[in-house]
Write a protein that holds these residues in place. Structure first.
Motif, PDB file in Angstrom:
ATOM      1  N   MET B   1       0.841  -1.201   0.000  1.00 13.55           N
ATOM      2  CA  MET B   1       0.000   0.000   0.000  1.00 13.55           C
ATOM      3  C   MET B   1       0.883   1.260   0.000  1.00 13.55           C
ATOM      4  O   MET B   1       1.858   1.327   0.737  1.00 13.55           O
ATOM      5  N   GLU B   3       2.189   5.109   0.673  1.00 11.32           N
ATOM      6  CA  GLU B   3       2.191   5.843   1.951  1.00 11.32           C
ATOM      7  C   GLU B   3       0.980   6.764   2.081  1.00 11.32           C
ATOM      8  O   GLU B   3       0.401   6.889   3.154  1.00 11.32           O
ATOM      9  N   ASN B   4       0.630   7.408   0.966  1.00 14.26           N
ATOM     10  CA  ASN B   4      -0.527   8.308   1.030  1.00 14.26           C
ATOM     11  C   ASN B   4      -1.812   7.548   1.290  1.00 14.26           C
ATOM     12  O   ASN B   4      -2.687   8.014   2.021  1.00 14.26           O
ATOM     13  N   GLU B   6      -1.985   4.757   2.930  1.00 12.82           N
ATOM     14  CA  GLU B   6      -1.927   4.370   4.358  1.00 12.82           C
ATOM     15  C   GLU B   6      -2.411   5.508   5.245  1.00 12.82           C
ATOM     16  O   GLU B   6      -3.172   5.309   6.184  1.00 12.82           O
ATOM     17  N   LEU B   7      -1.948   6.692   4.907  1.00 10.65           N
ATOM     18  CA  LEU B   7      -2.334   7.865   5.711  1.00 10.65           C
ATOM     19  C   LEU B   7      -3.833   8.109   5.623  1.00 10.65           C
ATOM     20  O   LEU B   7      -4.494   8.371   6.633  1.00 10.65           O
ATOM     21  N   LEU B   9      -6.117   5.875   4.916  1.00 10.71           N
ATOM     22  CA  LEU B   9      -6.812   4.791   5.619  1.00 10.71           C
ATOM     23  C   LEU B   9      -6.770   5.018   7.136  1.00 10.71           C
ATOM     24  O   LEU B   9      -7.764   4.811   7.840  1.00 10.71           O
ATOM     25  N   SER B  10      -5.594   5.437   7.626  1.00 13.04           N
ATOM     26  CA  SER B  10      -5.460   5.730   9.072  1.00 13.04           C
ATOM     27  C   SER B  10      -6.467   6.785   9.501  1.00 13.04           C
ATOM     28  O   SER B  10      -7.164   6.629  10.503  1.00 13.04           O
ATOM     29  N   THR B  13     -10.113   5.566   9.275  1.00 13.62           N
ATOM     30  CA  THR B  13     -10.412   4.644  10.381  1.00 13.62           C
ATOM     31  C   THR B  13     -10.602   5.415  11.680  1.00 13.62           C
ATOM     32  O   THR B  13     -11.538   5.148  12.446  1.00 13.62           O
ATOM     33  N   CYS B  14      -9.701   6.352  11.902  1.00 19.06           N
ATOM     34  CA  CYS B  14      -9.768   7.144  13.148  1.00 19.06           C
ATOM     35  C   CYS B  14     -11.116   7.867  13.246  1.00 19.06           C
ATOM     36  O   CYS B  14     -11.765   7.836  14.298  1.00 19.06           O
ATOM     37  N   VAL B  17     -13.922   5.400  13.942  1.00 14.25           N
ATOM     38  CA  VAL B  17     -13.877   4.922  15.339  1.00 14.25           C
ATOM     39  C   VAL B  17     -14.395   6.008  16.286  1.00 14.25           C
ATOM     40  O   VAL B  17     -15.138   5.716  17.232  1.00 14.25           O
ATOM     41  N   ILE B  18     -14.025   7.246  16.017  1.00 11.85           N
ATOM     42  CA  ILE B  18     -14.514   8.340  16.873  1.00 11.85           C
ATOM     43  C   ILE B  18     -16.038   8.408  16.821  1.00 11.85           C
ATOM     44  O   ILE B  18     -16.714   8.521  17.855  1.00 11.85           O
ATOM     45  N   CYS B  21     -17.426   5.363  18.699  1.00 13.69           N
ATOM     46  CA  CYS B  21     -17.237   5.515  20.157  1.00 13.69           C
ATOM     47  C   CYS B  21     -18.215   6.544  20.715  1.00 13.69           C
ATOM     48  O   CYS B  21     -18.810   6.335  21.773  1.00 13.69           O
ATOM     49  N   SER B  22     -18.374   7.656  19.976  1.00  4.45           N
ATOM     50  CA  SER B  22     -19.300   8.707  20.444  1.00  4.45           C
ATOM     51  C   SER B  22     -20.700   8.134  20.590  1.00  4.45           C
ATOM     52  O   SER B  22     -21.381   8.370  21.584  1.00  4.45           O
TER      53      SER B  22
END
Lengths: 487, 382
Positions: B1, B3-4, B6-7, B9-10, B13-14, B17-18, B21-22
């Motif tokens: 994958m 690098e861009n 990956e960034l 996707l990170s 995902t974040c 998840v927020i 979670c909220s």
């Protein structure tokens, strides 16, 4: 009133993205434009954080730039010394006036009150310029290093001004050496996605440490050491010291993480300031892990010039004590900081000589891992004892707390302890336990931040998302200023 | 994958998840504590948005009553449904300390629940003064902030123009302020949830079928459907005073309160409360009431204004002219052909045992109200 700092939402929503876009995208990759943009934005940041005190920063910058250039250009020792002296006197003069003048006057008045029953001098009530202790030490090290011929002066005023004012570390460090910064900006600033993710990880780590951990445990430490009730309760005092120790580490290292993370986003790598300090197994080890940029600064510019460890035991004791006393005083104009420095100085001396005593040496050789645990426990007991001194300015609270800490005249009453603590107890206790576990394991993982940065994007996103959500919901309603903003 | 990628996707995902979670924290941690009265005083202060949603999903023909605790105590949606020939479902969404100025925040959600008729309680508090010298005012601002934070908005709702400048400074009108206000409940909710779950501590108030007035059953509870039609009621204080000469305070301890004192100094003090008196001039509260009525009418929703009586001893004790503004306003509304006005305030067939205190109906009062109001409702919606 807080205008802009690392816990204001405006920093993340507007300022940092603006700096990133203006520096990395609009300057066409031309280094000079990038540095100019960084300087403008750094001055804007400082002005928003500290108002007219920006003039002091500019004075320091101009003076040290001139002094550095003159020292570098001259071979005449008299000229070199004169410029160095000018730089040191001006820098220390500004620091002395703004940080210590009122403290000196207050101390004088205290003595005067004792002997003559009158207060002789009025204090000025000067507001401490944000970050003055940090940028003063930083620019002073520049002229000293040039004087010592350890480095050449900066070729460009713009570069030097950017070094002195670089906004991520301007207010509370880390104290960056001029040579290090020059290497970071000698090529056009660039960013790749790995660095970007590392920067983001550090910022998220910092936000979590500050808002979730530091601010929550602060409520407990404050309730114990500000209200000053039930100071004979050993459990309460130990809990207060533990909470404050965690608070100050998470508060300060959070600032450093955000600073380093923000710098990463701009393609600049700043030095680490902490390495799991509460895993230290000796006082010397602690100072290799705590506020590294200050302790190395004090070592290079104070401890060694004062004699260091190579001129006999007496000289070393003197150098250590003076360094730690002045290091304590650097933190703030108050006697408890001096006492904190003294305690650390004494601990370093005791450790220095104690480890050479044969039966102690044999004990640790025989006991192996157990000995390390014992050493760690004793070190941390004294470190947290010293934090208590650092926290409590009021001597009517400090002295009984110090006695109780070591069990002198104290008692243990769990019920009383629970009644004294703020409403949010279970959550804070869980946060403390979680911190201890994470702090203990993060060294083994090669630093939690680095470990997290290397994870798969989905794992990274999940962990960061959970951490940010918990922080958002579990932070106290009131966010406290960073402790080291005061210094 | 790359690098861009990956960034990206990170980051994605974040964010996901927020959001997850909220949602989990809001629904599983904070809301139960708001509902059960652990935080924020009354569960009903937090239940209306879910109530409107429940109504829109569960009823094709809803009638919704709104107002203060006086409406909450008098409107038995189950009894009314049994007596009505309309086939409508009757829901009671009133809550203590309600004011039109507060309720207008919910108006769009009320409309979205698609009611055939909205019954609005009228009383002196509908026109009472909003001033920072008034004792309950901070509670009003807190309550409004709470409601705003329950449904944060990115685009400005139209009720914002009715918010005074002074209040606009205090209310969380920016999105992040609203989220922050809501998140402020997190700490206390987590703390009490840990306590209840792990220490096996009992909930502070009973949320069962005959629960405490401070508690609201969760929407997932089997008691919820009954509750939203006929909420938990206050104890009959007046009957207790008459029987024992005492009042039970909030700690559960009785203190002396003979009937003469109750109808004497106690009543006199209560009657002076600004909440129980109209300001006497047109104010932002009255403007908000008109805004609510206009919004409902313009959405083709029938509106009934109901003047709910007070304990007759209190009404007898009123100074002449003190509630004239209420009377004048009611007669003005009566002239508006788009709405129905039913003013029971001054009817003399309400003895004091129809009340559980000075302002709230007892069970007898509820039943009498049911008999009076059902036919009026049927006239409108059948």
């Amino acid at each position: 009133m807080r205008f802009l700092d690392f816990v204001t939402i405006d920093y993340y929503l507007f300022f940092l993205p603006a700096v990133f876009i203006l520096t990395m995208w609009t300057t066409l990759g031309v280094r000079r434009y990038q540095i100019s943009m960084l300087l403008i934005m750094s001055y804007l940041f400082f002005w928003l954080a500290s108002g007219w005190h920006i003039i002091l920063l500019m004075i320091s910058t101009c003076l040290d730039w001139t002094a550095g250039s003159k020292i570098d250009a001259s071979e005449d020792d008299f000229v070199r010394k004169r410029w160095l002296r000018t730089s040191l006197i001006t820098n220390l003069g500004i620091l002395g006036i703004f940080k210590y003048l009122d403290f000196i006057l207050d101390s004088f008045n205290l003595i005067s009150l004792k002997f003559t029953d009158t207060v002789e001098l009025d204090t000025y009530g000067l507001l401490l310029p944000v970050g003055i202790s940090f940028y003063t030490f930083q620019t002073m090290s520049y002229t000293i290093d040039i004087y010592r011929k350890k480095m050449k002066s900066y070729d460009s005023f713009l570069d030097f001004a950017c070094y002195a004012a670089f906004f991520p570390q301007l207010v509370a460090g880390p104290i960056v050496r001029a040579d290090h910064f020059r290497k970071e900006i000698e090529r056009p600033l660039s960013i790749d996605s790995a660095k970007f993710r590392l920067g983001l990880t550090l910022i998220i780590y910092g936000i979590v440490k500050k808002l979730l951990i530091a601010d929550n445990v602060a409520v407990h430490a404050n309730s114990i050491f500000l209200e000053g009730e039930h100071l004979a309760n050993i459990g309460l005092i130990w809990w207060g010291a533990l909470c404050f120790g965690i608070q100050i580490y998470c508060d300060f290292s959070a600032y450093t993480d955000i600073a380093i993370g923000s710098a990463y986003l701009l393609g600049v790598k700043l030095p680490e300031n902490f390495k799991t300090p509460y895993a230290a197994t000796s006082p010397q080890d602690f100072w290799r892990r705590w506020h590294i940029s200050l302790s190395t600064w004090l070592r290079d510019y104070l401890y060694i010039p004062l004699g260091g460890s190579r001129n006999g035991a007496n000289r070393m004791i003197f150098a250590l004590l003076m360094t730690m006393l002045l290091g304590g005083l650097w933190h703030g104009a108050s006697w408890n900081f001096v006492l904190w420095g003294l305690v650390h100085g004494l601990l370093l001396i005791v450790h220095r000589f104690g480890k050479d005593i044969s039966f102690i040496d044999s004990f640790f050789n025989i006991t192996g891992r157990l000995g390390i645990v014992i050493s760690w426990f004793i070190t941390q007991v004294f470190v947290f004892f010293a934090w208590m001194i650092f926290r409590v300015e009021d001597k009517s609270i400090l002295i009984p707390s110090m006695k109780t800490f070591f069990g002198y005249g104290g008692h243990f009453d769990f019920e009383e302890m629970l009644n004294c603590l703020p409403e949010i107890k279970l959550l804070t206790a869980m946060i403390v336990v979680l911190f201890i576990l994470l702090h203990g394991t993060s060294g083994k993982l090669g630093g939690g931040k680095m470990w997290l940065t290397r994870r798969h994007p989905i794992i990274w996103g999940t962990i960061c998302g959970v951490m940010l959500s918990l922080t958002f919901y579990l932070r106290p309603a009131e966010t406290a200023d960073f402790i080291y903003f005061r210094f | 994958m790359g690098e861009n990628k990956e960034l990206a996707l990170s980051t994605i995902t974040c964010i996901i998840v927020i959001l997850l979670c909220s949602q989990i924290i809001d629904e599983q941690i904070i809301k139960p504590r708001l509902y059960d009265g652990t935080i924020n005083q009354l569960g009903r202060y937090s239940f209306t948005y879910d109530g409107y949603e429940y109504i829109s999903e569960e009823s094709d023909f809803p009638v919704i009553a709104i107002g203060t605790s006086r409406m909450r105590e008098i409107f038995d949606g189950i009894s009314i449904a049994e007596n009505s020939s309309s086939g409508a479902d009757f829901f009671n969404l009133a809550y203590g300390m309600d004011l039109p100025y507060i309720r207008m925040i919910e108006i769009d959600y009320l409309i979205d629940s698609n009611p055939a008729l909205v019954i609005i309680e009228m009383g002196p508090s509908s026109f009472s003064k909003l001033d920072d010298s008034v004792w309950h005012y901070n509670r009003t601002i807190d309550f409004m902030s709470h409601l705003i934070s329950m449904k944060p908005f990115l685009t400005e709702p139209d009720w914002l123009e009715y918010i005074s400048d002074a209040d606009a400074d205090k209310l969380p009108l920016k999105y992040m302020e609203q989220k922050g206000h809501w998140a402020d409940y997190g700490q206390e909710s987590f703390e009490s949830t840990i306590e209840y779950e792990f220490n096996n501590t009992e909930l502070p108030y009973d949320c069962g079928r005959n629960g405490h007035v401070r508690c609201v059953p969760l929407t997932s509870s089997q008691d919820y459907d009954n509750y939203i039609r006929y909420p938990f009621q206050l104890p009959n204080v007046l009957a207790h005073v008459k029987a024992t000469g005492t009042i039970i305070n909030s700690n559960g301890n009785p203190y002396s309160m003979p009937l003469e004192k109750y109808y004497g100094p106690y009543l006199n003090k209560s009657i002076e409360n600004p909440y129980h008196n109209p300001e006497g001039v047109r104010n932002i509260n009255h403007d908000a009431l008109d805004f609510i009525i206009e919004k409902l009418v313009s959405n083709n929703i029938e509106v009934m204004l109901v003047g709910i009586p007070y304990n007759p001893v209190l009404l007898d004790r009123l100074e002449d002219g003190k509630w004239d503004y209420y009377n004048q306003s009611m007669s003005q509304y009566s002239e508006d052909s788009r709405i129905t006005v039913v003013d029971l305030m001054w009817e003399d067939d309400w003895p004091d045992d129809y009340f559980s205190d000075l302002a709230h109906a007892s069970r007898n009062g509820e039943l009498y109200f049911t008999s009076k109001i059902t036919s009026k409702i049927d006239e409108i919606i059948v």
